[in-house]
Design an enzyme around this catalytic site. Structure first.
Site, PDB file in Angstrom:
ATOM      1  N   LYS A 116    -113.301  31.530 -22.760  1.00 14.20           N
ATOM      2  CA  LYS A 116    -114.705  31.870 -22.530  1.00 14.20           C
ATOM      3  C   LYS A 116    -115.574  31.563 -23.741  1.00 14.20           C
ATOM      4  CE  LYS A 116    -114.757  35.287 -18.870  1.00 14.20           C
ATOM      5  NZ  LYS A 116    -115.266  36.605 -18.466  1.00 14.20           N
ATOM      6  N   LYS A 200    -108.669  27.192 -11.430  1.00 14.41           N
ATOM      7  CA  LYS A 200    -108.690  28.300 -10.465  1.00 14.41           C
ATOM      8  C   LYS A 200    -110.061  28.397  -9.796  1.00 14.41           C
ATOM      9  CE  LYS A 200    -110.023  32.079 -13.392  1.00 14.41           C
ATOM     10  NZ  LYS A 200    -109.961  33.398 -13.885  1.00 14.41           N
ATOM     11  N   LYS A 203    -116.157  32.062  -9.795  1.00 16.28           N
ATOM     12  CA  LYS A 203    -117.583  32.292  -9.535  1.00 16.28           C
ATOM     13  C   LYS A 203    -118.439  31.284 -10.272  1.00 16.28           C
ATOM     14  CE  LYS A 203    -116.910  37.271  -9.815  1.00 16.28           C
ATOM     15  NZ  LYS A 203    -116.685  38.246 -10.871  1.00 16.28           N
TER      16      LYS A 203
HETATM   17  P1  AMP Z   1    -113.328  38.081 -11.723  1.00 18.21           P
HETATM   18  O1  AMP Z   1    -114.008  37.309 -10.645  1.00 18.21           O
HETATM   19  O2  AMP Z   1    -112.859  37.218 -12.836  1.00 18.21           O
HETATM   20  O3  AMP Z   1    -114.087  39.319 -12.170  1.00 18.21           O
HETATM   21  O4  AMP Z   1    -111.978  38.628 -11.075  1.00 18.21           O
HETATM   22  C1  AMP Z   1    -111.920  39.755 -10.229  1.00 18.21           C
HETATM   23  C2  AMP Z   1    -110.531  39.881  -9.629  1.00 18.21           C
HETATM   24  O5  AMP Z   1    -110.244  38.754  -8.783  1.00 18.21           O
HETATM   25  C3  AMP Z   1    -109.408  39.898 -10.683  1.00 18.21           C
HETATM   26  O6  AMP Z   1    -108.381  40.759 -10.217  1.00 18.21           O
HETATM   27  C4  AMP Z   1    -108.927  38.489 -10.704  1.00 18.21           C
HETATM   28  O7  AMP Z   1    -107.588  38.364 -11.135  1.00 18.21           O
HETATM   29  C5  AMP Z   1    -109.077  38.083  -9.236  1.00 18.21           C
HETATM   30  N1  AMP Z   1    -109.305  36.632  -9.117  1.00 18.21           N
HETATM   31  C6  AMP Z   1    -110.351  35.930  -9.624  1.00 18.21           C
HETATM   32  N2  AMP Z   1    -110.240  34.610  -9.331  1.00 18.21           N
HETATM   33  C7  AMP Z   1    -109.088  34.483  -8.619  1.00 18.21           C
HETATM   34  C8  AMP Z   1    -108.407  33.370  -8.010  1.00 18.21           C
HETATM   35  N3  AMP Z   1    -108.894  32.129  -8.072  1.00 18.21           N
HETATM   36  N4  AMP Z   1    -107.247  33.611  -7.352  1.00 18.21           N
HETATM   37  C9  AMP Z   1    -106.744  34.867  -7.270  1.00 18.21           C
HETATM   38  N5  AMP Z   1    -107.323  35.962  -7.809  1.00 18.21           N
HETATM   39  C10 AMP Z   1    -108.474  35.780  -8.479  1.00 18.21           C
END
Ligand code: AMP
Ligand code: TRP
Length: 337
Positions: A116, A200, A203
């Site tokens: 990041k 991956k 957002k």
């Molecule tokens: P974040 O969007 O980074 O705040 O992630 C929120 C939750 O979603 C966390 O538990 C992440 O590990 C999960 N997560 C985010 N992106 C992915 C993805 N591409 N595949 C699986 N889990 C995800």
């Protein structure tokens, strides 16, 4: 004796963008199942979000969007506490104490900070650096024993265990904090971008064709899946044939995760068929699962008053647990109360 207290679940999602299929399969869907099994706390981690710049007006909207996504996907705010992290000051209080427990060397190894902060790490916020310490506080302020997350959070969960173990050891309170178990396994722990099988789904992807959002229409979903990067070969009939075909493996994985099938079962059905057949079937499945969630999400977002009230009530419930832990920690550390 190690921790013997009740089993509890805590997880959180940052209000830094729209919820997508990766968040749903990696995290929120597990929340829905767990709420029937254990005492659950699901927060919207707004303190984490501001470790990078957030427009204040958007931050509020995005916080309500995450709360609405939890509820739309099936988390019941009467069962699980749904709340905003900043609404429970005990998180930040415990995080400070953990800043004094965690070692610089541990944080230096965190790969998410490196990703990041990028090349110009001098300009990253100090908050971004201590982000995983606050995450440990989120978890341990509830003495959470289980944390459902996607695979990208594995390293942060290991740090949380290290902090718990060092606190328990330094203060000679071996049973105070649990050594929290991450709940990562299962289909959908790592959903990849539709444009690049090595990145991956996220957002913040610059291409909105790479990510399927919970609010996408059936039409958007069909278009994105139709344009998804693939290779010219038909699908193999066994999982071994998916090796070195990351984009194909990702689409098969998404199908399996949503249909409740293993990759092998999906390939039994689609092996030998081309993407011209598989992609429309996948689009129908995704739209069928996300359609009702997206509709409920839109309905809930139209009532911000209800969402704010739900978060405040959740925060009051969560604070009752979190404040107790902080009071105990203050006693252990030797603060006057
Ligand atoms: P974040 O969007 O980074 O705040 O992630 C929120 C939750 O979603 C966390 O538990 C992440 O590990 C999960 N997560 C985010 N992106 C992915 C993805 N591409 N595949 C699986 N889990 C995800
Ligand atoms: N770091 C997590 C993410 O980016 C969000 C998060 C913050 C979290 N605190 C948490 C996840 C506590 C689980 C438990 O996805």
């Amino acid at each position: 004796m190690p921790y013997q207290g009740p089993q509890r679940v805590l997880s959180g999602i940052q209000p830094s963008g729209d919820m997508h299929l990766g968040n749903y399969l990696g995290a929120i869907r597990k929340f829905v199942d767990l709420q029937h099994q254990m005492d659950c706390h699901f927060c919207v981690v707004d303190l984490h979000a501001i470790t990078v710049w957030q427009d204040p007006k958007k931050l509020k909207e995005q916080t309500l969007h995450i709360a609405a996504s939890y509820i739309a996907a099936g988390v019941d705010p009467k069962k699980a506490a749904i709340f905003h992290q900043s609404g429970v000051p005990a998180h930040a209080e415990l995080a400070w104490i953990f800043n004094c427990v965690a070692r610089l060397g541990w944080l230096d190894r965190m790969t998410q900070f490196k990703d990041k902060a990028g090349k110009d790490k001098e300009r990253a916020s100090v908050g971004l650096y201590t982000y995983p310490v606050l995450q440990a506080a989120d978890i341990l302020v509830y003495k959470a024993t289980h944390v459902p997350v996607g695979e990208d959070q594995k390293q942060h969960l290991e740090l949380c265990r290290d902090i718990a173990a060092k606190f328990n050891h330094d203060f000679d309170t071996p049973d105070f904090f649990p050594l929290t178990e991450p709940l990562i396994k299962g289909p959908g722990a790592r959903i990849m971008s539709l444009r690049d099988g090595a990145a991956k789904m996220s957002k913040s992807d610059p291409s909105d064709q790479a990510t399927i959002y919970l609010k996408d229409s059936a039409d958007d979903i069909a278009k994105k899946i139709k344009r998804a990067k693939t290779d010219p070969e038909p699908l193999p009939s066994e999982t071994k044939g998916l090796e070195n075909r990351p984009e194909a493996a990702n689409l098969v994985g998404i199908y399996g995760a949503l249909a409740g099938m293993s990759d092998d079962e999906v390939l039994k059905e689609f092996g030998g068929k081309g993407f011209g057949v598989f992609k429309p079937a996948l689009a129908d499945l995704v739209a069928g699962k996300l359609g009702p969630i997206g509709a409920e999400l839109r309905r809930l977002e139209a009532d911000p008053g209800y969402l704010e009230k739900t978060l405040r009530e959740g925060a009051a419930r969560a604070a009752a647990v979190a404040d107790r832990t902080v009071a105990e920690v203050k006693e252990i550390v030797g603060f006057i109360r």
